[in-house]
Design an enzyme around this catalytic site. Structure first.
Site, PDB file in Angstrom:
ATOM      1  N   ASP A   8       0.876  -1.176   0.000  1.00  0.00           N
ATOM      2  CA  ASP A   8       0.000   0.000   0.000  1.00  0.00           C
ATOM      3  C   ASP A   8       0.917   1.232   0.000  1.00  0.00           C
ATOM      4  O   ASP A   8       2.139   1.116  -0.183  1.00  0.00           O
ATOM      5  CB  ASP A   8      -1.001  -0.044   1.174  1.00  0.00           C
ATOM      6  CG  ASP A   8      -0.365   0.201   2.539  1.00  0.00           C
ATOM      7  OD1 ASP A   8       0.881   0.351   2.614  1.00  0.00           O
ATOM      8  OD2 ASP A   8      -1.108   0.248   3.535  1.00  0.00           O
ATOM      9  N   CYS A  65       3.206  -3.049   4.008  1.00  0.00           N
ATOM     10  CA  CYS A  65       2.379  -1.884   4.346  1.00  0.00           C
ATOM     11  C   CYS A  65       3.099  -1.135   5.470  1.00  0.00           C
ATOM     12  O   CYS A  65       4.300  -1.343   5.664  1.00  0.00           O
ATOM     13  CB  CYS A  65       0.947  -2.278   4.708  1.00  0.00           C
ATOM     14  SG  CYS A  65       0.729  -3.310   6.161  1.00  0.00           S
ATOM     15  N   THR A  67       2.785  -1.273   8.797  1.00  0.00           N
ATOM     16  CA  THR A  67       3.190  -2.173   9.879  1.00  0.00           C
ATOM     17  C   THR A  67       3.399  -3.611   9.416  1.00  0.00           C
ATOM     18  O   THR A  67       4.002  -4.404  10.147  1.00  0.00           O
ATOM     19  CB  THR A  67       2.083  -2.223  10.957  1.00  0.00           C
ATOM     20  OG1 THR A  67       0.884  -2.703  10.327  1.00  0.00           O
ATOM     21  CG2 THR A  67       1.829  -0.862  11.570  1.00  0.00           C
ATOM     22  N   MET A  71      -1.672  -6.234   6.007  1.00  0.00           N
ATOM     23  CA  MET A  71      -1.402  -7.103   4.851  1.00  0.00           C
ATOM     24  C   MET A  71      -1.412  -8.572   5.278  1.00  0.00           C
ATOM     25  O   MET A  71      -1.989  -9.420   4.588  1.00  0.00           O
ATOM     26  CB  MET A  71      -0.042  -6.766   4.234  1.00  0.00           C
ATOM     27  CG  MET A  71      -0.035  -5.500   3.404  1.00  0.00           C
ATOM     28  SD  MET A  71      -1.011  -5.673   1.897  1.00  0.00           S
ATOM     29  CE  MET A  71      -0.301  -4.357   0.894  1.00  0.00           C
ATOM     30  N   HIS A  98      10.108 -23.979   9.154  1.00  0.00           N
ATOM     31  CA  HIS A  98       9.097 -24.651   9.978  1.00  0.00           C
ATOM     32  C   HIS A  98       7.676 -24.514   9.433  1.00  0.00           C
ATOM     33  O   HIS A  98       6.886 -25.445   9.529  1.00  0.00           O
ATOM     34  CB  HIS A  98       9.120 -24.087  11.406  1.00  0.00           C
ATOM     35  CG  HIS A  98      10.390 -24.375  12.141  1.00  0.00           C
ATOM     36  ND1 HIS A  98      10.488 -24.272  13.507  1.00  0.00           N
ATOM     37  CD2 HIS A  98      11.611 -24.782  11.712  1.00  0.00           C
ATOM     38  CE1 HIS A  98      11.718 -24.591  13.887  1.00  0.00           C
ATOM     39  NE2 HIS A  98      12.425 -24.899  12.801  1.00  0.00           N
ATOM     40  N   HIS A 133       7.655 -30.979  10.792  1.00  0.00           N
ATOM     41  CA  HIS A 133       6.833 -29.774  10.600  1.00  0.00           C
ATOM     42  C   HIS A 133       5.653 -30.020   9.658  1.00  0.00           C
ATOM     43  O   HIS A 133       4.680 -29.270   9.671  1.00  0.00           O
ATOM     44  CB  HIS A 133       7.687 -28.629  10.063  1.00  0.00           C
ATOM     45  CG  HIS A 133       8.850 -28.316  10.939  1.00  0.00           C
ATOM     46  ND1 HIS A 133       8.706 -27.817  12.209  1.00  0.00           N
ATOM     47  CD2 HIS A 133      10.185 -28.463  10.739  1.00  0.00           C
ATOM     48  CE1 HIS A 133       9.895 -27.661  12.756  1.00  0.00           C
ATOM     49  NE2 HIS A 133      10.812 -28.049  11.887  1.00  0.00           N
TER      50      HIS A 133
HETATM   51  C1  RB5 Z   1      -2.038   2.777   6.481  1.00  0.00           C
HETATM   52  O1  RB5 Z   1      -2.101   4.004   7.141  1.00  0.00           O
HETATM   53  C2  RB5 Z   1      -1.701   1.676   7.456  1.00  0.00           C
HETATM   54  O2  RB5 Z   1      -2.800   1.425   8.272  1.00  0.00           O
HETATM   55  C3  RB5 Z   1      -1.292   0.417   6.723  1.00  0.00           C
HETATM   56  O3  RB5 Z   1      -0.183   0.686   5.923  1.00  0.00           O
HETATM   57  C4  RB5 Z   1      -0.897  -0.755   7.595  1.00  0.00           C
HETATM   58  O4  RB5 Z   1       0.016  -0.396   8.563  1.00  0.00           O
HETATM   59  C5  RB5 Z   1      -2.017  -1.536   8.128  1.00  0.00           C
HETATM   60  O5  RB5 Z   1      -1.843  -2.542   8.830  1.00  0.00           O
END
Ligand code: RB5
Length: 145
Positions: A8, A65, A67, A71, A98, A133
């Site tokens: 993103d 993304c 964090t 995703m 694993h 595994h």
């Molecule tokens: C976008 O602001 C942010 O929420 C996205 O990139 C991500 O971190 C979501 O988990």
């Protein structure tokens, strides 16, 4: 190996760095966006990558993304996907050995491009161990039924 990659707006820079790494490693890949720097919704980019890995069109996927969390949550909703959110080298290796993870998720607001590239390299080049595994991975898929 064929890799599907997407991000993103929060993961554009690391996505570009990883595309460079894939070229360097001679790994075939396709970029599924996003194209824009304005705000987009990460599930719209996780879904096509996850579907294409799940249906065998691509062997692996990489999703970035802010964090990595959104995703990975979205990708793991697709049957057959084992998406690992990774921000350290130990986990990058362990999740291939694993869990036979088929998608790697990372967060550009969590780690820098240097570590992200190292993680991607380890994840792309580590084989699944199978053996003890295999039964565990089977049990994950049994949950999907
Ligand atoms: C976008 O602001 C942010 O929420 C996205 O990139 C991500 O971190 C979501 O988990």
């Amino acid at each position: 190996m064929k890799v599907a990659i997407a991000s993103d707006h929060g993961g554009i820079n690391i996505r570009e760095e990883i595309k460079g790494l894939l070229k360097e490693l001679n790994i075939e890949f396709e970029d599924f966006g996003c194209e824009c720097e304005t705000s987009v919704d990460y599930p719209d980019y996780a879904l096509p990558v996850a579907e294409k890995v799940a249906n065998g069109e691509f062997d692996r996927g990489i999703l970035i993304c802010g964090t990595g969390i959104g995703m990975s949550i979205a990708a793991n909703k697709v049957k057959g996907i084992r998406c690992a959110l990774v921000h350290d080298l130990f986990s990058a290796k362990a999740t291939r050995e694993h869990n036979d993870s088929n998608i790697l998720a990372m967060g550009e607001r969590v780690i820098g491009p240097g570590l992200a590239l190292e993680i991607a390299k380890v994840w792309l080049t580590t084989d699944y161990e199978g053996g003890r595994h295999a039964n565990r991975v089977q049990k994950i898929h049994a949950i999907e039924k």
